[in-house]
Scaffold this motif. Structure first.
Motif, mmCIF file in Angstrom:
data_model
loop_
_atom_site.group_PDB
_atom_site.id
_atom_site.type_symbol
_atom_site.label_atom_id
_atom_site.label_comp_id
_atom_site.label_asym_id
_atom_site.label_seq_id
_atom_site.Cartn_x
_atom_site.Cartn_y
_atom_site.Cartn_z
ATOM 1 N N MET B 40 93.626 -1.060 36.251
ATOM 2 C CA MET B 40 93.969 -1.328 34.862
ATOM 3 C C MET B 40 95.482 -1.477 34.706
ATOM 4 O O MET B 40 96.244 -1.251 35.656
ATOM 5 N N ASN B 41 95.876 -1.857 33.517
ATOM 6 C CA ASN B 41 97.291 -2.053 33.207
ATOM 7 C C ASN B 41 98.093 -0.779 33.496
ATOM 8 O O ASN B 41 97.867 0.252 32.867
ATOM 9 N N PRO B 42 99.013 -0.842 34.464
ATOM 10 C CA PRO B 42 99.727 0.386 34.834
ATOM 11 C C PRO B 42 100.643 0.921 33.717
ATOM 12 O O PRO B 42 100.865 2.120 33.642
ATOM 13 N N THR B 43 101.134 0.042 32.857
ATOM 14 C CA THR B 43 102.008 0.567 31.793
ATOM 15 C C THR B 43 101.199 1.382 30.783
ATOM 16 O O THR B 43 101.700 2.347 30.210
ATOM 17 N N VAL B 44 99.951 0.997 30.566
ATOM 18 C CA VAL B 44 99.113 1.770 29.645
ATOM 19 C C VAL B 44 98.890 3.174 30.194
ATOM 20 O O VAL B 44 98.890 4.160 29.443
ATOM 21 N N LYS B 45 98.746 3.254 31.508
ATOM 22 C CA LYS B 45 98.520 4.579 32.108
ATOM 23 C C LYS B 45 99.691 5.520 31.845
ATOM 24 O O LYS B 45 99.514 6.725 31.736
ATOM 25 N N LYS B 46 100.895 4.936 31.752
ATOM 26 C CA LYS B 46 102.086 5.773 31.563
ATOM 27 C C LYS B 46 102.218 6.309 30.137
ATOM 28 O O LYS B 46 103.036 7.196 29.873
ATOM 29 N N VAL B 47 101.450 5.755 29.224
ATOM 30 C CA VAL B 47 101.557 6.172 27.821
ATOM 31 C C VAL B 47 101.070 7.611 27.648
ATOM 32 O O VAL B 47 100.051 7.996 28.222
ATOM 33 N N GLU B 48 101.842 8.392 26.904
ATOM 34 C CA GLU B 48 101.405 9.744 26.534
ATOM 35 C C GLU B 48 101.544 9.910 25.040
ATOM 36 O O GLU B 48 102.479 9.394 24.442
ATOM 37 N N TYR B 49 100.632 10.644 24.431
ATOM 38 C CA TYR B 49 100.712 10.843 22.993
ATOM 39 C C TYR B 49 100.182 12.226 22.648
ATOM 40 O O TYR B 49 98.997 12.421 22.375
ATOM 41 N N ALA B 50 101.108 13.184 22.668
ATOM 42 C CA ALA B 50 100.733 14.589 22.603
ATOM 43 C C ALA B 50 100.086 14.981 21.283
ATOM 44 O O ALA B 50 99.250 15.885 21.232
ATOM 45 N N VAL B 51 100.480 14.291 20.192
ATOM 46 C CA VAL B 51 99.982 14.684 18.872
ATOM 47 C C VAL B 51 98.454 14.574 18.814
ATOM 48 O O VAL B 51 97.798 15.239 18.027
ATOM 49 N N ARG B 52 97.902 13.718 19.654
ATOM 50 C CA ARG B 52 96.442 13.623 19.740
ATOM 51 C C ARG B 52 95.959 13.825 21.177
ATOM 52 O O ARG B 52 94.971 13.245 21.591
ATOM 53 N N GLY B 53 96.670 14.626 21.920
ATOM 54 C CA GLY B 53 96.377 14.804 23.333
ATOM 55 C C GLY B 53 95.280 15.825 23.596
ATOM 56 O O GLY B 53 94.452 16.119 22.736
ATOM 57 N N PRO B 54 95.252 16.370 24.820
ATOM 58 C CA PRO B 54 94.168 17.250 25.265
ATOM 59 C C PRO B 54 93.964 18.461 24.359
ATOM 60 O O PRO B 54 92.836 18.919 24.169
ATOM 61 N N ILE B 55 95.042 18.959 23.759
ATOM 62 C CA ILE B 55 94.879 20.158 22.933
ATOM 63 C C ILE B 55 94.071 19.827 21.682
ATOM 64 O O ILE B 55 93.246 20.626 21.222
ATOM 65 N N VAL B 56 94.258 18.627 21.172
ATOM 66 C CA VAL B 56 93.506 18.231 19.984
ATOM 67 C C VAL B 56 92.052 17.960 20.361
ATOM 68 O O VAL B 56 91.127 18.284 19.611
#
Lengths: 510, 510
Positions: B40-56
């Motif tokens: 898959m698109n490698p740049t998408v893999k680098k995206v992180e978004y903590a506000v809706r991440g694993p804790i949510v």
């Protein structure tokens, strides 16, 4: 390129790395701009989007000039360039709008003039919203209960083929879903760069998204002589050639077709699926016109259904994303930007990545989600709004069927215009003969001949169409796309004006 | 990375170029997937978004488990992870929702229970919509009359500094505008690749968008010791270092700050503008919390206003984009995805490119545009809804001010937590001391220590916060972001639970 009005004089004289000051007229030291046409994202520059291109900008200008009292050879501009049903006078479905009003202002739930089924739908939607408000963010993938309703709708549509709500992603119109899926698929460089097969003619969202993503656009030509049908041999030719210079990974299908109006047969869909499996292509099925089928003997078959009927060898392996929207069909609610996509056989890890990517934009607009819910869960027999809903829906779809027929018939009476049957969707895409002299004049002024033709039509008649070159066409052929959406009486006038214009144009350049 | 649940066993065993068939359990020949985590698109893999991440995601799971009757040490999950006001019980502004209901279902215009000013606003909005329906597409840049109202709002806000509606672009929330502007700015490769300066801590939309676009993220650190203020010397250090490895082209500012809650002084803004001019940086001012200023002595100054007060040397040259939204302030209407951006001193050709790029997504959601219109053009003195509007707005903003103070006060009573004043916005971002032993345990399990802390808090108390590592922080420091949005009584309980948890956690790991 849109926006020919920009200034180019600064081009080339600045070095983007260094601060440069120069004295302007008023004696102010001015800096060269950081962001110029030469220093902006080059992939964005390559994007083209004819449906809202220069011809539409000119149409807007003409409208303003008319409103300012300028004399024109026409009294109004008719925008037949875009599938914008309500703008063309189509009325919204009463039930949908009642529920949206109730969701927007829940005080109305105690208003006895609203039907009970509208109230119960509104309550169900609001109960799924944080704090019972459409003002809350939803989950990134969309509201749970809406995704469940979408899944049940798909199961009914597909004669019981199972649908897992976890495979449903609500989107901001179908465009959002399509761009997101393409984004996931893009990788590699040079000859391993992702290639995506798209029909020609196509809806220019595809070419625009591929240009922006720097993916390789692989054209396969629809067969105009066979009513814009899709030939597997042409798919094969296109993929074979493309393998020389890129890595074909996805195949996009628009069914019913935009701009062609073609409705694919079940056999054709089965062949496409077999082809995708053999060539290892991710299938993207743009099915936003699934309710817009008019021609006798034609029927909408979803890729999902056909895939599952082909047995587990296909049903358990072929990767498919299907897109739907609130913008088309009988509802035509474009402004709400509602939509969904269903993904089949997607790798679990990729699915997690998809959810993550979507979470960055937080959520699709909640009113659009609510509307999508109503589309997939409309009034049922026995409910108070059922009668009026069916009546309104039938009236809209019958009118569209009538206008599809009318458009084909009138256009085919014009010498030099030949129009395939508008089997479905909302557009005709007739082929037009442009005289040599006109082609020459267009070329000399740097325009595509069909852009030249459409611009002239706009200036002389006020009718705004989109030239075929914006969708792609075989070299040496010319077309335009015209929506069938104007009210019947207006459509008749419009078709006659097109006829007269074509005759005049042909005479002038012969 | 979100979505740790994915399967990895297939990794590495497939060659993405070749069709591979293998026998699965049920005897079906199965094909390797086209789209996998490796292809898959490698740049998408680098995206992180903590506000809706694993804790949510875990918070959502816990909610489901609770609803299924599972025993937990808490009765409800409190999501203080995201600025989602209505979900936390904030009530919408009555006038706004009345107008939206009228626009959704214009039959209500004859309902005498709706105030006249709501009706006249609804009529004005509908008259600007094609076919008088919110179901029509708007212009790509947004509805003309709404952009005019935005321009007049900005002029009032900025004490009369002129605003041209042509510089206003309506957007799908502020995020859409921010991503679009970043997209325009990205170009070059290697050491000429576009670099974008963002504050640390930042709102993770910025890092996510830069990762996806493949741009270089240039961190400048806010000064926690000075109440999260911005130091120009730190900006200078960051840009100097960055010039070694990329081409810094833009500077992002969030004011009032997310997650820091800091409100910038007029002097600071002036210094930033001077710095941007000197270093030739495109300024991006995220001003979505412009009405959320609580602390005495603090005031919101828009970048636009300060820029124009600095005289033509700056006002006519510095390129600026400012972003606003319907999601925050006193309205908190996140679900509607309304927003606008104003662009100043943008090159004409680039502006044309921007309009073209936006046209591909057709238009922002029309209900969100309508809502944006109401925010910039609320009831005026003398109009029937003025009194209730002011009352509702004041109540919300006073409550937020009170909760900002309360949060700071309570957190600062806890040993090992130190919280700067929440001068504005909707968040506190306190620093927490995490004992060595806990840091060690976290590291051993491959977690950031503050993620370890927040996950434990969630499991023990049901409180969902976002770890500081999701926003960025100085190495060796730990924080969490907590919204101040829960109703005051609930917020008190929440703060006490945080206090107790922190004490317990500290004791456990000491």
């Amino acid at each position: 390129r849109v926006g020919i009005s920009g200034q180019r004089e600064k081009r080339g004289e600045v070095n983007s790395q260094q601060p440069i000051k120069k004295m302007s007229e008023n004696g102010i030291m001015s800096r060269a701009k950081v962001l110029t046409i030469d220093t902006m994202n080059p992939t964005v520059k390559k994007v083209e989007y004819a449906v809202r291109g220069p011809i539409v900008q000119r149409a807007v200008e003409l409208e303003r000039e008319l409103s300012e009292g300028m004399k024109k050879p026409f009294a109004e501009v008719i925008k037949a360039n875009i599938g914008d049903a309500h703008a063309m006078g189509q009325q919204p479905i009463t039930f949908f709008r009642q529920v949206l009003a109730l969701c927007s202002y829940p005080e109305l739930l105690s208003d006895s003039t609203f039907p009970e089924d509208a109230k119960s739908r509104a309550c169900r939607i609001l109960q799924s919203c944080g704090g019972n408000s459409m003002g809350s963010y939803s989950a990134s993938q969309g509201i749970d209960s809406v995704r469940q309703d979408v899944a049940r709708y798909i199961e009914r549509r597909d004669g019981g083929v199972a649908c897992d709500p976890d495979n449903i992603y609500l989107t901001t119109g179908a465009s959002d879903g399509i761009v997101t899926m393409l984004k996931l698929l893009v990788c590699g460089e040079g000859t391993t760069r992702t290639g995506v097969m798209i029909p020609i003619p196509q809806y220019p969202l595809y070419s625009a998204a591929l240009a922006e993503l720097g993916a390789v656009q692989i054209n396969y030509f629809l067969n105009e002589e066979k009513c814009w049908s899709l030939d597997i041999t042409e798919l094969q030719r296109a993929v074979n050639e493309a393998r020389q210079y890129c890595n074909p990974r996805a195949l996009c299908i628009i069914n019913p077709g935009n701009p062609t109006g073609q409705v694919q047969s079940r056999q054709c869909i089965e062949d496409v699926i077999r082809f995708a499996a053999k060539e290892r292509l991710f299938l993207m099925a743009d099915e936003v016109y699934q309710d817009n089928v008019y021609a006798e003997g034609c029927q909408f078959h979803s890729f999902k259904k056909v895939l599952f009927e082909m047995g587990p060898e296909y049903a358990e392996t072929v990767e498919l994303a299907s897109f739907h929207s609130t913008s088309k069909c009988y509802m035509g609610e474009c402004g709400f930007r509602g939509g969904y996509m269903e993904i089949i056989n997607m790798d679990d890890e990729v699915k997690d990545q998809l959810t993550k990517l979507l979470s960055v934009r937080l959520c699709p607009p909640v009113p659009g989600q609510a509307l999508m819910d109503l589309v997939v869960n409309p009034p049922q027999p026995g409910e108070p709004s059922y009668g009026s809903f069916i009546k309104e829906r039938t009236a809209t779809l019958s009118a569209l069927a009538e206008k599809a027929k009318l458009t084909e018939q009138v256009l085919n009476t014009v010498q030099g215009i030949s129009c395939n049957p508008v089997q479905g969707a909302m557009y005709s895409f007739p082929r037009i003969t442009i005289p040599e002299k006109a082609v020459k004049e267009a070329t000399e002024t740097g325009q595509q001949p069909d852009m030249f033709y459409c611009m002239k039509m706009l200036e002389e008649t006020g009718i705004c169409l989109v030239p075929g070159s914006g969708f792609g066409q075989k070299d040496g052929t010319y077309h335009f796309r015209m929506t069938i959406l104007p009210p019947t009486d207006k459509l008749k006038i419009l078709l006659n004006k097109v006829k007269e214009f074509h005759q005049r144009f042909t005479q002038q350049y012969s």
